[in-house]
Design an enzyme around this catalytic site. Structure first.
Site, PDB file in Angstrom:
ATOM      1  N   ASP A 223       4.388  -6.244  39.387  1.00 55.78           N
ATOM      2  CA  ASP A 223       3.557  -6.292  38.189  1.00 55.78           C
ATOM      3  C   ASP A 223       4.510  -6.286  37.010  1.00 55.78           C
ATOM      4  OD1 ASP A 223       0.934  -6.496  38.705  1.00 55.78           O
ATOM      5  OD2 ASP A 223       0.493  -4.349  38.680  1.00 55.78           O
TER       6      ASP A 223
ATOM      7  N   TRP B 132      -7.004  -1.167  40.716  1.00 57.25           N
ATOM      8  CA  TRP B 132      -6.682  -2.380  41.453  1.00 57.25           C
ATOM      9  C   TRP B 132      -7.776  -2.794  42.436  1.00 57.25           C
ATOM     10  CZ3 TRP B 132      -3.618  -3.477  46.330  1.00 57.25           C
ATOM     11  CH2 TRP B 132      -3.224  -4.824  46.363  1.00 57.25           C
TER      12      TRP B 132
ATOM     13  N   PRO C 236       1.367  -4.598  44.073  1.00 55.06           N
ATOM     14  CA  PRO C 236       2.670  -4.590  43.416  1.00 55.06           C
ATOM     15  C   PRO C 236       2.854  -3.401  42.491  1.00 55.06           C
ATOM     16  CG  PRO C 236       1.208  -6.174  42.366  1.00 55.06           C
ATOM     17  CD  PRO C 236       0.449  -5.596  43.514  1.00 55.06           C
TER      18      PRO C 236
ATOM     19  N   LYS D 115       1.563  17.735  38.573  1.00 52.23           N
ATOM     20  CA  LYS D 115       2.040  16.373  38.699  1.00 52.23           C
ATOM     21  C   LYS D 115       3.579  16.355  38.728  1.00 52.23           C
ATOM     22  CE  LYS D 115       1.096  11.987  36.440  1.00 52.23           C
ATOM     23  NZ  LYS D 115       0.636  11.306  35.252  1.00 52.23           N
TER      24      LYS D 115
ATOM     25  N   GLN E  41      -6.129   4.151  42.160  1.00 53.39           N
ATOM     26  CA  GLN E  41      -6.315   2.697  42.199  1.00 53.39           C
ATOM     27  C   GLN E  41      -7.701   2.303  42.678  1.00 53.39           C
ATOM     28  OE1 GLN E  41      -4.416   0.665  40.834  1.00 53.39           O
ATOM     29  NE2 GLN E  41      -2.272   1.210  41.040  1.00 53.39           N
TER      30      GLN E  41
ATOM     31  N   LYS F   1       9.719  14.433  35.954  1.00 51.99           N
ATOM     32  CA  LYS F   1      11.171  14.477  35.891  1.00 51.99           C
ATOM     33  C   LYS F   1      11.643  15.586  34.961  1.00 51.99           C
ATOM     34  CE  LYS F   1      13.875  10.439  36.708  1.00 51.99           C
ATOM     35  NZ  LYS F   1      14.109   9.084  36.235  1.00 51.99           N
TER      36      LYS F   1
ATOM     37  N   TRP G 251      -4.594  -5.977  34.155  1.00 57.16           N
ATOM     38  CA  TRP G 251      -5.390  -5.741  35.370  1.00 57.16           C
ATOM     39  C   TRP G 251      -6.123  -7.003  35.820  1.00 57.16           C
ATOM     40  CZ3 TRP G 251      -4.255  -2.029  38.415  1.00 57.16           C
ATOM     41  CH2 TRP G 251      -3.664  -0.872  37.890  1.00 57.16           C
TER      42      TRP G 251
END
Ligand SMILES: [Zn+2]
Ligand SMILES: [Zn+2]
Length: 951
Positions: A78, A552, A39, A585, A548, A588, A512
């Protein structure tokens, strides 16, 4: 309708006909392919990285569904933790944690709840638009009461089985969010930044030896206030030197850092310094019975590249805390939980810890206790949410004992299939160095920890379900209780030992722990779905980007080992990071990447899907996003297929059956061989989760198909010979059908566009390509001899076209002869060569066993020139037909006006062929009374034409 509009239309078509639901339901329940959709945090708009993940997690479920498996897919969110809390704090303009208490935890938490799914609709749009199929509206959320109840169940089980402990540890701590962060949270999202700070070397005066100073180096001057010891290496050589009227002590191998004139007084082992006491730089009011301000043995840690071989020890570092523990030194926390100075010089109390640096620097200088200071660039961790510099802090917290299960984690890692394979090693390192897992957070918006503590006798009670709470609570507890802290905190338990009141502790869970509990909590296991779970665990597939691996994936693995001593997933696809166009990276504020919606609007979802799936991202490597590449793929892939499909639409057929792919024509046999090879290879690669190689094969096949097969078969599609024409059409239909099925997981849109076109012609009969089964290749249809000979033909054609190019003769100018040597091919292939390179004669020269050579006769005789003009005419007239949208079925009469002798002659000589090629019954050289006349040029002479359609 444009291609992009067609994609959008299909989304509605799938919805109207419940194709996704059918594709799942039509597969048997006892043959599942279990997939966990990791998620996303519900705090922002979907970005390119999310789209990558959305696509990866769509391709494989589609593939395994076509292979006959039932693959249920359910979206998740999440909802908890710092990400959403910090968004809300910003919105509410809350700067400090105590402002949340002032506002009220209840109000704050309810505000978080109201903001959680703020962007859900935008996500739904993107998910739909990308062609991802998932149950979106019926999503699970980590803030669901059922979800949280499973987390309680898991915690209680682990607590009862002895995997949980409460302890004081040095943890990274955000003084603004006022909570510890785990190591993995910090290493996940580039939390480290290079910053320039003042490093200083301070002077600590020995008690028994006035005017003699130990030199210690630090990059965090503010920690000097809480200094409790100095560490040396007992085995190394140290020196005492005289500089002016003072004596300084440092490690011998750093003596070249002394810039002044000095005299070595004495050399000795570090051991001699042990237990010597020195004057603290600062007086503090915290009282401790423990003895500090002495020299200890720090072992090898002391021997870093920087510094003086003498390390200053305070509470605020991992090594420091280890030393404090080992030597039983005083525990001095001179910074409070808000990051402000709580102990030390009175005038500085309340200062932000970073502002203390400058004060210390100035103060030590004034007191002649500063040996040196200089700019120092180093990598320092910041809070990934609020960007505050983190500090190490010794905190009371709850932990899962990872050390106890490490051998099992390492062993079972061998049963996980990582794609790419090398991630396995990397993951092994992550496990090897993993600290115990701090699962408590001193925050608000997350599942409340179900621990109650007696206010009198300190007895602790852990609760594992709402029912258990109902049975023990003093207050009334409703069914399906919301387990957020502002609700649960109002519930008390009577102490079983002393009968007094037990209160819930204030901590909430690390989010987590919630994400890692997803395989169980999303199904409210074991309160529900026990039987389902037994047959559907572990999952077959998960996928996420590389960060992750330590988050995760790791946390899911830990929890499943703790609960079931098993891995939670069998196959993991790890993506790399998508970077902005400047190689950094995506950000915006920097504007270094194009808006994903804009890319989709321009090139469609399939082009973006295949761009991502063909890239090194699928091999866990980073990729700089390039719009230009998406555009290229759109041309090289989508447009080629669309053009083939247009060509197919214009062929006049009433009905074709393609029960068989057998044809005697070698071009047909060749493309059928290629296709079956493709099926074999693509299946193998999809089983290996290798989409980038799959895409490469598709690119090659589609190029071969459109620029070789179709191009060299064009005349057959117009042929009057029924057999010739029908075998070509059958084969083309067969290839299109198979391609449509093969492409379905990767590019669901174009695949459906092809399928629906075939459906109109009665070639396929399911409602959608996405209800089809995956293909089996047919070994008998792979003719290796055809593949070999066609390989030679293509080589010959390539060389001949180069020769034409060098002689500047366009392909439509027919030439007399090409002579080949060193080739071994049959007559059928020779015809293809003649047609592809436009020569009258292909001669095979007899020079056996030699290398391939091609000799092209480039002389243009008058009769060749006439033929060239005739071909040119045919080409122009066929373009004209195309503009009128005529199919090969439409017969015409052609009206012409020609003012050039040569063109007239060419027409006269080749009239029959021209008529044949443009499906004309009559050619009339008269344009009077005609309107909308078409003009074109041949050899710079104007020809005027008019087509009259007869049927
Ligand atoms: Zn923070
Ligand atoms: Zn008690």
């Amino acid at each position: 309708m444009s291609y992009i509009e067609k994609e959008i239309e299909l989304i509605q078509f799938w919805k109207d006909n419940n194709i996704f639901e059918k594709s799942v339901e039509q597969r048997p329940k006892n043959n599942s392919y279990v997939f966990y959709d990791g998620p996303p945090f519900a705090t922002g708009l979907p970005q390119h990285g999310n789209i990558l993940s959305i696509v990866t997690k769509d391709v494989f479920p589609r593939y395994w569904t076509m292979k006959g498996h039932r693959c249920e897919r359910r979206w998740g969110w999440d909802c908890h933790g710092l990400p959403i809390e910090s968004v809300c704090e910003k919105t509410l303009n809350l700067k400090q944690k105590n402002e949340i208490y002032e506002m009220g935890v209840e109000e704050f938490n309810e505000f978080c709840r109201s903001k959680v799914l703020w962007y859900a609709n935008e996500w739904k749009k993107t998910v739909d638009r990308m062609g991802k199929w998932i149950e979106f509206d019926n999503s699970y959320k980590t803030m669901d009461n059922t979800y949280m109840e499973t987390v309680w169940y898991i915690f209680k089980k682990l607590y009862t089985e002895g995997f949980i402990y409460k302890g004081k540890k040095v943890l990274f701590y955000c003084p603004r969010c006022e909570t510890p962060l785990s190591n993995s949270e910090i290493s996940m999202d580039n939390s480290y930044k290079d910053i320039t700070e003042q490093s200083i070397t301070a002077k600590f005066e020995l008690k028994e030896d006035p005017k003699t100073f130990l030199l210690a180096w630090t990059t965090t001057p503010w920690t000097l206030i809480g200094n409790v010891a100095l560490a040396v290496n007992s085995k190394q050589a140290y020196v005492k030197i005289k500089v002016d009227s003072e004596y300084l002590i440092l490690i011998k191998n750093k003596i070249d850092t002394i810039k002044e004139e000095y005299e070595i007084i004495k050399e000795f082992k570090g051991k001699e310094l042990l237990n010597k006491e020195y004057e603290p730089l600062y007086q503090i009011s915290t009282k401790s019975s423990k003895k500090g301000h002495l020299v200890i043995d720090g072992g090898d840690e002391v021997l870093s590249d920087e510094g003086t071989g003498i390390i200053h020890i305070a509470l605020y570092g991992e090594f420091d805390y280890e030393m404090i523990d080992k030597y039983d030194l005083p525990l001095i926390q001179h910074i409070d939980e808000h990051g402000e100075l709580a102990d030390g010089p009175k005038d500085w109390i309340g200062l932000w810890f970073k502002d203390v640096d400058e004060k210390v620097l100035e103060d030590l200088h004034n007191r002649n206790l500063l040996y040196n200071s200089e700019d120092y660039i180093h990598s320092y961790p910041f809070c990934y949410r609020c960007d505050t510099p983190l500090i190490y802090n010794a905190l009371d917290a709850w932990f899962i004992n990872i050390q106890q299960i490490k051998p099992r984690l390492l062993k079972t890692n061998k049963n996980i299939n990582w794609y790419p394979k090398e991630i396995s090693k990397r993951y092994q390192k992550i496990i090897e160095t993993a600290p115990d897992w701090c699962i408590s957070r001193n925050r608000f918006w997350a599942t409340a920890m179900p621990i109650w503590e007696c206010e009198n006798c300190k007895e602790v009670r852990v609760i594992g379900s709402v029912k258990e709470l109902q049975e023990n609570a003093i207050e009334e507890v409703p069914d399906g209780l919301d387990l957020h802290r502002h609700i649960v905190d109002k519930i008390h338990i009577k102490c079983p030992s002393c009968g007094k009141i037990m209160n819930r502790i204030s901590e909430v869970f690390d989010c987590w722990l919630e994400s890692g509990s997803m395989p169980y909590a999303a199904k409210h296991y074991p309160f529900e779905n026990i039987e389902w779970f037994q047959h559907n665990f572990p999952s077959d597939f998960v996928s996420e980007y590389i960060a992750q691996v330590r988050a995760w994936f790791y946390y899911m693995h830990v929890i499943s080992i703790l609960l079931f001593d098993d891995i939670p997933f069998k196959n993991v696809v790890v993506n790399g990071n998508l970077l902005g166009e400047d190689g950094t990276k995506m950000s915006k504020s920097k504007g270094n990447y194009p808006d994903p919606n804009h890319i989709i609007e321009k090139y469609g979802a399939d082009a973006l899907r295949i761009y991502l799936m063909s890239s090194q991202l699928m091999r866990a490597q980073d990729l700089i996003f390039k719009e230009e590449k998406v555009k290229q793929i759109y041309r090289r892939f989508n447009l080629l297929l669309i053009n083939v499909l247009k060509f197919y639409s214009l062929i006049d057929i009433d009905k074709v059956t393609i029960n068989t792919a057998h044809s005697d024509n070698i071009l047909d046999r060749w493309i059928v061989s290629l296709l079956n090879t493709l099926i074999r290879e693509v299946t193998q690669l999809m089983n290996d989760y290798d989409t980038s190689e799959v895409c490469r094969l598709f690119f090659n096949f589609i190029e071969d198909f459109s620029t070789w097969y179709i191009k060299n078969s064009r005349n057959r599609f117009k042929s009057y010979k029924i057999n010739e024409k029908s075998s070509a059409i059958k084969t083309l239909s067969y290839i299109l059908k198979n391609i449509s099925i093969l492409l379905a997981p990767l590019t669901p849109f174009i695949s459906e566009i092809i399928y629906q076109k075939l459906k109109k012609r009665g070639i396929v009969d399911l409602k959608s390509v996405h209800l089809e089964f995956w293909l089996e290749f047919d070994e008998r249809l792979i003719d290796s001899e055809v593949l070999r000979q066609m390989g030679i033909v293509r080589e010959v054609v390539k060389k001949s076209l180069e020769l034409r190019d060098n002689a500047k003769i366009p392909v439509r100018q027919i030439l007399n002869e090409v002579t080949l040597r060193g080739v071994n091919i049959t007559d059928d292939y020779i015809d293809i060569i003649a047609e592809a390179i436009n020569v009258k004669e292909v001669t095979i020269g007899n020079r056996e066993d030699s290398e391939l050579s091609v000799e092209l006769d480039t002389k243009i005789t008058p009769s060749l020139r006439m033929e060239g003009i005739a071909r040119n005419l045919i080409r122009h007239l066929n373009n004209y037909r195309k503009q009128l949208n005529l199919s090969t079925k439409n017969r015409i009469d052609l009206y012409l006006k020609i003012n050039d002798k040569d063109i007239s002659e060419a027409l006269q000589r080749h009239e029959r062929k021209i008529k044949n090629m443009i499906q004309a019954d009559n050619i009339i050289q008269n344009l009077e009374t005609k309107q909308d006349i078409k003009k074109f040029k041949i050899e710079n002479k104007v020809v005027e034409a008019y087509i009259e359609v007869k049927n």
